[in-house]
Design a protein around this motif. Structure first.
Motif, PDB file in Angstrom:
ATOM      1  N   ARG A   1      26.254  -5.379  -1.907  1.00 24.35           N
ATOM      2  CA  ARG A   1      26.610  -3.982  -1.657  1.00 24.35           C
ATOM      3  C   ARG A   1      26.062  -3.056  -2.745  1.00 24.35           C
ATOM      4  O   ARG A   1      25.673  -1.920  -2.473  1.00 24.35           O
ATOM      5  N   LYS A   2      25.987  -3.532  -3.987  1.00 23.08           N
ATOM      6  CA  LYS A   2      25.574  -2.690  -5.110  1.00 23.08           C
ATOM      7  C   LYS A   2      24.184  -3.052  -5.636  1.00 23.08           C
ATOM      8  O   LYS A   2      23.870  -2.790  -6.796  1.00 23.08           O
ATOM      9  N   VAL A   3      23.343  -3.618  -4.779  1.00 24.73           N
ATOM     10  CA  VAL A   3      22.019  -4.046  -5.236  1.00 24.73           C
ATOM     11  C   VAL A   3      21.224  -2.883  -5.817  1.00 24.73           C
ATOM     12  O   VAL A   3      20.471  -3.047  -6.785  1.00 24.73           O
ATOM     13  N   GLU A   4      21.397  -1.675  -5.274  1.00 27.86           N
ATOM     14  CA  GLU A   4      20.640  -0.522  -5.773  1.00 27.86           C
ATOM     15  C   GLU A   4      21.052  -0.133  -7.187  1.00 27.86           C
ATOM     16  O   GLU A   4      20.251   0.414  -7.945  1.00 27.86           O
ATOM     17  N   VAL A   5      22.300  -0.398  -7.535  1.00 27.01           N
ATOM     18  CA  VAL A   5      22.805  -0.073  -8.870  1.00 27.01           C
ATOM     19  C   VAL A   5      22.485  -1.184  -9.865  1.00 27.01           C
ATOM     20  O   VAL A   5      22.087  -0.928 -11.007  1.00 27.01           O
ATOM     21  N   ILE A   6      22.639  -2.429  -9.415  1.00 28.11           N
ATOM     22  CA  ILE A   6      22.462  -3.572 -10.312  1.00 28.11           C
ATOM     23  C   ILE A   6      21.000  -3.755 -10.702  1.00 28.11           C
ATOM     24  O   ILE A   6      20.680  -4.011 -11.866  1.00 28.11           O
ATOM     25  N   MET A   7      20.099  -3.616  -9.735  1.00 26.18           N
ATOM     26  CA  MET A   7      18.676  -3.843 -10.008  1.00 26.18           C
ATOM     27  C   MET A   7      18.041  -2.601 -10.616  1.00 26.18           C
ATOM     28  O   MET A   7      18.118  -1.512 -10.059  1.00 26.18           O
ATOM     29  N   PRO A   8      17.386  -2.721 -11.772  1.00 25.83           N
ATOM     30  CA  PRO A   8      16.720  -1.558 -12.377  1.00 25.83           C
ATOM     31  C   PRO A   8      15.423  -1.226 -11.639  1.00 25.83           C
ATOM     32  O   PRO A   8      14.830  -2.073 -10.970  1.00 25.83           O
ATOM     33  N   VAL A   9      14.999   0.024 -11.776  1.00 26.77           N
ATOM     34  CA  VAL A   9      13.716   0.451 -11.213  1.00 26.77           C
ATOM     35  C   VAL A   9      12.634   0.162 -12.236  1.00 26.77           C
ATOM     36  O   VAL A   9      12.756   0.569 -13.402  1.00 26.77           O
ATOM     37  N   PRO A  10      11.555  -0.561 -11.882  1.00 26.45           N
ATOM     38  CA  PRO A  10      10.488  -0.845 -12.849  1.00 26.45           C
ATOM     39  C   PRO A  10       9.838   0.438 -13.341  1.00 26.45           C
ATOM     40  O   PRO A  10       9.941   1.493 -12.714  1.00 26.45           O
ATOM     41  N   GLU A  11       9.182   0.334 -14.464  1.00 28.46           N
ATOM     42  CA  GLU A  11       8.472   1.500 -15.000  1.00 28.46           C
ATOM     43  C   GLU A  11       7.488   2.014 -13.972  1.00 28.46           C
ATOM     44  O   GLU A  11       6.704   1.258 -13.394  1.00 28.46           O
ATOM     45  N   GLU A  12       7.533   3.301 -13.725  1.00 25.12           N
ATOM     46  CA  GLU A  12       6.696   3.896 -12.677  1.00 25.12           C
ATOM     47  C   GLU A  12       5.205   3.785 -13.030  1.00 25.12           C
ATOM     48  O   GLU A  12       4.798   3.999 -14.178  1.00 25.12           O
ATOM     49  N   HIS A  13       4.407   3.469 -12.033  1.00 25.80           N
ATOM     50  CA  HIS A  13       2.960   3.518 -12.158  1.00 25.80           C
ATOM     51  C   HIS A  13       2.483   4.873 -11.688  1.00 25.80           C
ATOM     52  O   HIS A  13       3.221   5.617 -11.036  1.00 25.80           O
ATOM     53  N   VAL A  14       1.239   5.209 -11.954  1.00 26.83           N
ATOM     54  CA  VAL A  14       0.698   6.464 -11.441  1.00 26.83           C
ATOM     55  C   VAL A  14       0.636   6.362  -9.928  1.00 26.83           C
ATOM     56  O   VAL A  14       0.414   5.302  -9.350  1.00 26.83           O
ATOM     57  N   ASP A  15       0.807   7.503  -9.264  1.00 26.42           N
ATOM     58  CA  ASP A  15       0.812   7.501  -7.799  1.00 26.42           C
ATOM     59  C   ASP A  15      -0.594   7.489  -7.229  1.00 26.42           C
ATOM     60  O   ASP A  15      -0.821   7.067  -6.118  1.00 26.42           O
ATOM     61  N   ALA A  16      -1.568   7.990  -7.982  1.00 24.86           N
ATOM     62  CA  ALA A  16      -2.938   7.970  -7.504  1.00 24.86           C
ATOM     63  C   ALA A  16      -3.687   6.900  -8.264  1.00 24.86           C
ATOM     64  O   ALA A  16      -3.758   6.904  -9.488  1.00 24.86           O
ATOM     65  N   VAL A  17      -4.275   5.970  -7.530  1.00 21.64           N
ATOM     66  CA  VAL A  17      -5.022   4.881  -8.138  1.00 21.64           C
ATOM     67  C   VAL A  17      -6.429   4.882  -7.588  1.00 21.64           C
ATOM     68  O   VAL A  17      -6.771   5.622  -6.681  1.00 21.64           O
ATOM     69  N   ASP A  18      -7.280   4.014  -8.144  1.00 18.98           N
ATOM     70  CA  ASP A  18      -8.648   3.901  -7.639  1.00 18.98           C
ATOM     71  C   ASP A  18      -8.643   3.557  -6.170  1.00 18.98           C
ATOM     72  O   ASP A  18      -7.806   2.797  -5.716  1.00 18.98           O
ATOM     73  N   VAL A  19      -9.597   4.078  -5.434  1.00 13.83           N
ATOM     74  CA  VAL A  19      -9.678   3.802  -4.010  1.00 13.83           C
ATOM     75  C   VAL A  19     -10.980   3.103  -3.707  1.00 13.83           C
ATOM     76  O   VAL A  19     -11.959   3.227  -4.428  1.00 13.83           O
ATOM     77  N   ALA A  20     -10.925   2.308  -2.600  1.00 14.85           N
ATOM     78  CA  ALA A  20     -12.131   1.565  -2.231  1.00 14.85           C
ATOM     79  C   ALA A  20     -12.883   2.299  -1.144  1.00 14.85           C
ATOM     80  O   ALA A  20     -12.273   2.987  -0.335  1.00 14.85           O
TER      81      ALA A  20
ATOM     82  N   ALA B   1       0.824  -1.208   0.000  1.00 10.98           N
ATOM     83  CA  ALA B   1       0.000   0.000   0.000  1.00 10.98           C
ATOM     84  C   ALA B   1       0.857   1.256   0.000  1.00 10.98           C
ATOM     85  O   ALA B   1       0.498   2.275  -0.600  1.00 10.98           O
ATOM     86  N   ILE B   2       2.007   1.210   0.669  1.00  7.19           N
ATOM     87  CA  ILE B   2       2.890   2.375   0.731  1.00  7.19           C
ATOM     88  C   ILE B   2       3.290   2.815  -0.672  1.00  7.19           C
ATOM     89  O   ILE B   2       3.302   4.008  -0.994  1.00  7.19           O
ATOM     90  N   THR B   3       3.607   1.857  -1.542  1.00  9.04           N
ATOM     91  CA  THR B   3       4.072   2.216  -2.883  1.00  9.04           C
ATOM     92  C   THR B   3       2.965   2.807  -3.735  1.00  9.04           C
ATOM     93  O   THR B   3       3.247   3.485  -4.735  1.00  9.04           O
ATOM     94  N   GLN B   4       1.704   2.561  -3.376  1.00 10.26           N
ATOM     95  CA  GLN B   4       0.589   3.101  -4.133  1.00 10.26           C
ATOM     96  C   GLN B   4       0.059   4.403  -3.545  1.00 10.26           C
ATOM     97  O   GLN B   4      -0.649   5.141  -4.203  1.00 10.26           O
ATOM     98  N   MET B   5       0.407   4.691  -2.299  1.00 13.35           N
ATOM     99  CA  MET B   5      -0.121   5.878  -1.632  1.00 13.35           C
ATOM    100  C   MET B   5       0.779   7.097  -1.791  1.00 13.35           C
ATOM    101  O   MET B   5       0.346   8.220  -1.532  1.00 13.35           O
ATOM    102  N   MET B   6       2.029   6.891  -2.184  1.00 10.44           N
ATOM    103  CA  MET B   6       2.957   8.028  -2.225  1.00 10.44           C
ATOM    104  C   MET B   6       4.032   7.796  -3.273  1.00 10.44           C
ATOM    105  O   MET B   6       4.176   6.708  -3.821  1.00 10.44           O
TER     106      MET B   6
END
Length: 443
Positions: free
Chosen positions: A424-443, A125-130
């Motif tokens: 040690r270099k996990v942040e560099v080696i692993m790519p960031v996935p394509e960003e989703h929109v930050d605001a999504v449908d809410v229940a 939920a954190i990744t979808q809320m902000m």
């Protein structure tokens, strides 16, 4: 009236979790003391936590599949409702019958099963809320859910036990769950993208294994998970004996044990505030690995070699302060590198492995303490010839030796992490996935 969204909504839910965690911490502290007073065995105290963590481990894969199928509100509410039901059942036991330890173990299993849904649901939920840059701040706040209530809960529980009994504490815990549930309905909770899809889904059992396959195909995430498992296993083995160690050294003084835990928890609060102040960084692993080394050296070795409440408290202050650095930044890396649509299943698999270290450690620590280290460090024991000059002799010396050895192992784990580029270099080696929109449908 428009319900709060985004970070404001997360903050309201977070406040509910803080209140709930106070009640849960009080109950856990009181139950631990109750079991210790009944048996005097570390293994019996450890079994209480073992049951909860084991149930969380077993149900995590199923929880991950359901979290990605259901909306976030439903999974969070179900988790809290199940925990509330288990707490009410525990209260009824203390009110109506003679309580035996096995009854507490059953209750812990039920609670652990529902807790399997909580962490993956909140993390996703954190990744979808902000926005991504706020992940460390949100994770730091979630770390405060573990540490901030612990500042007051042990002392408050000890004070309540001195004037009343455990039933009052369990009743307060039940009321705190009701408050937490209310906050979930006050805000807009992001709807899971996959739950609104009409495409054909695999079976739940096959879906439950998806998170494991996802991690196995990404060696940097696998290395990060291995690091977390090793740290969790070692830290838990030593943590289980730390409060019994204090009780043994202070003549079973629950007040002094409460002070040590409370001061230590302040370190967790300060560590969480530090992560929040530092915010998003590109060098998170530097803080993670530094925190592991600090936890081992200052939070375990110094604790074991101390001989006063002041030293024990300060040691836990620093050691507990390292935990938000380790957990907060590690989780931020997972949230940044894992596709949002599959985070429920991946985080559940992560939880499965990380929590697997806990029942293993809790079962192992009791056996090691009661059958090897404690008898081995008594006068004439087979370990005294090697370690008595370091930790002395007696029952407490055996537990102190466990902390010294565990602390040294944590330092070694941190150093190895620095030496392995994949970690040690996990942040560099692993790519960031394509960003989703930050605001999504809410229940």
């Amino acid at each position: 009236m428009r319900r709060p969204q985004g970070f404001a909504a997360f903050t309201i839910i977070w406040l509910g979790q803080i209140v709930s965690a106070v009640g849960t911490r009080m109950t856990a502290f009181a139950l631990g003391l109750w079991v210790w007073e009944q048996s005097g065995h570390v293994s019996d105290v450890a079994l209480l936590s073992f049951c909860s963590f084991a149930a969380t481990v077993v149900f995590s894969p199923i929880a991950g599949s359901l979290i990605d199928r259901w909306n976030r509100r439903l999974t969070i509410v179900m988790s809290d409702l199940g925990s509330l039901a288990a707490t009410v059942g525990l209260l009824l036991l203390f009110l109506s019958t003679t309580v035996h330890p096995w009854m507490l173990y059953v209750t812990s299993i039920v609670t652990g099963a529902f807790l399997a849904f909580q962490y993956p649901a909140y993390a996703a939920a954190i990744t979808q809320m902000m926005q991504r840059g706020h992940f460390p701040r949100a994770n730091a706040m979630m770390s405060l859910v573990r540490s901030l209530p612990a500042v007051a809960a042990p002392t408050l529980a000890a004070l309540l036990l001195s004037v009343t009994d455990i039933k009052v504490i369990v009743a307060v815990d039940a009321a705190s769950y009701v408050f937490a549930l209310a906050t979930v309905f006050l805000v807009a909770v992001p709807q899971n993208e996959r739950s609104t899809s009409h495409t054909e889904r695999p079976s739940m059992w096959r879906d439950s294994a998806f998170g494991f396959r996802y991690i196995l195909r990404r060696p940097p995430l696998l290395g990060l998970l291995g690091l977390s498992f090793a740290v969790g296993l070692t830290a838990a083995v030593t943590w289980t004996v730390m409060i019994p160690f204090v009780l043994s050294e202070t003549g079973n003084s629950t007040a002094q044990a409460g002070v040590v835990q409370t001061v230590g928890a302040v370190g967790g609060v300060l560590g969480g505030l530090l992560v929040g102040a530092l915010g998003g960084r590109a060098d998170k692993m530097k803080f993670v690995l530094g925190g592991v080394i600090g936890l081992g050296l200052l939070g375990r070795v110094v604790f074991a070699l101390g001989d006063s409440v002041l030293v024990w408290s300060l040691s836990l202050l620093v050691g507990w302060g390292a935990i938000p650095l380790i957990d907060g930044y590690t989780q931020s890396i997972w949230q940044e590198k894992v596709d949002r649509a599959v985070q429920g299943r991946v985080f559940a698999a992560q939880q499965f492995v990380e929590n697997l270290s806990m029942p293993l450690a809790l079962g192992l620590s009791g056996l090691l303490a009661d059958h090897f280290f404690v008898p081995g460090m008594k006068k004439g024991g087979n370990l005294t010839a090697y370690f008595s000059g370091l930790v002395g002799t007696g029952p407490a010396a055996g537990m102190a030796l466990m902390c010294v050895l565990g602390g040294g192992l944590l330092v070694a784990i941190g150093v190895v992490g620095y030496l392995v580029p994949l970690i040690r270099k996990v942040e560099v080696i692993m790519p960031v996935p394509e960003e989703h929109v930050d605001a999504v449908d809410v229940a």
